[in-house]
Design an enzyme around this catalytic site. Structure first.
Site, PDB file in Angstrom:
ATOM      1  N   LYS A   1      12.422  45.350  72.482  1.00  0.00           N
ATOM      2  CA  LYS A   1      11.289  46.716  72.549  1.00  0.00           C
ATOM      3  C   LYS A   1      10.743  47.138  71.300  1.00  0.00           C
ATOM      4  O   LYS A   1      11.681  47.389  70.472  1.00  0.00           O
ATOM      5  CB  LYS A   1      11.917  47.737  73.461  1.00  0.00           C
ATOM      6  CG  LYS A   1      11.142  48.634  74.240  1.00  0.00           C
ATOM      7  CD  LYS A   1      11.900  49.537  74.990  1.00  0.00           C
ATOM      8  CE  LYS A   1      10.998  50.667  75.548  1.00  0.00           C
ATOM      9  NZ  LYS A   1      11.559  51.672  76.364  1.00  0.00           N
TER      10      LYS A   1
HETATM   11  O1  G3P Z   1      11.588  54.644  77.791  1.00  0.00           O
HETATM   12  C1  G3P Z   1      10.467  55.078  77.420  1.00  0.00           C
HETATM   13  C2  G3P Z   1      10.238  56.183  78.355  1.00  0.00           C
HETATM   14  O2  G3P Z   1      10.680  56.066  79.698  1.00  0.00           O
HETATM   15  C3  G3P Z   1      10.682  57.589  77.921  1.00  0.00           C
HETATM   16  O3  G3P Z   1      10.473  58.661  78.899  1.00  0.00           O
HETATM   17  O4  G3P Z   1      11.058  60.978  79.679  1.00  0.00           O
HETATM   18  O5  G3P Z   1      11.374  60.456  77.294  1.00  0.00           O
HETATM   19  O6  G3P Z   1       8.928  60.522  78.091  1.00  0.00           O
HETATM   20  P1  G3P Z   1      10.430  60.234  78.374  1.00  0.00           P
END
Ligand code: G3P
Length: 217
Positions: free
Chosen positions: A87
């Site tokens: 990633k």
């Molecule tokens: O892994 C990336 C993403 O899904 C992060 O989610 O909830 O931290 O915006 P969030």
């Protein structure tokens, strides 16, 4: 649409996997830190454990932001297990590194994507997955689903092979809207996946069936 779980929590990964509908896992440094994982060896061991539970792509994020560092880290991550996907953040050196990984047969997930232009660059570099952050766009009072639709449309028109991995999912409705928009994958926290099960009429109907079944025994 494939379902990935967006967590580094082993219990939650096992619970989603046991449902039989899990296709992969995404993690990020925030999710890994939340599990209290510290140090290179512990990080590597944690990714290995996840790969042994789920038979599908497992995204492991690099910490570096310079081309050479991203490539070095990515090569090591890719050696953990054939299902590891490196990633990489959507930055200039990240795009360069994604192209390098593509040319060297290493799968990538281009993360922190917030615009169609960024998604085009990720696809041009040959990213396996692109991760538009739907929930964080909604948080800033823009429409995250519109971005998913736009990227899906561009990729179809242009014939890009990169898969649209809708990330930053916050609710079961986000999952439904991503399915409508044609996302290839939705990566979700466990509560959003389990939320799809819920309907009060299901609960009421089941109670009635169970009561009636008892009268026949
Ligand atoms: O892994 C990336 C993403 O899904 C992060 O989610 O909830 O931290 O915006 P969030």
């Amino acid at each position: 649409m494939k379902f990935f779980i967006d967590t580094a929590n082993i219990e939650q990964i096992k619970e989603a996997n046991d449902l039989g509908i899990l296709d992969g896992v995404t993690t990020n440094p925030t999710l890994m830190a939340k599990e209290g994982i510290k140090g290179h060896d512990a990080i590597m061991a944690h990714y290995k454990t996840i790969c042994e539970i789920v038979d599908g792509p497992v995204s492991a994020e690099v910490f570096g932001t310079k081309f050479e560092d991203i490539v070095e880290e990515g090569k090591k991550l890719a050696l953990i297990h054939p299902n590891i996907v490196v990633k990489v953040p959507m930055i200039k050196d990240g795009i360069k590194a994604i192209k390098w990984f593509t040319d060297n047969g290493i799968k990538t997930n281009c993360t922190l994507v917030f615009s169609a232009g960024q998604a085009i660059l990720a696809a041009k570099a040959g990213a396996t997955f692109v991760s538009p952050f739907l929930g964080r766009i909604d948080d800033s009072s823009w429409d995250g689903i519109q971005l998913i639709e736009q990227i899906v449309n561009i990729y179809n028109v242009q014939g890009y092979m990169t898969e649209v991995l809708a990330a930053s999912i916050r609710t079961p409705l986000h999952i439904v809207r991503c399915a409508e928009a044609g996302a290839d994958i939705c990566t979700c926290p466990l509560p959003s996946i389990l939320g799809l099960l819920k309907h009060p009429l299901t609960d009421l109907g089941l109670q009635q069936f169970l009561n009636d079944a008892k009268t026949m025994q």
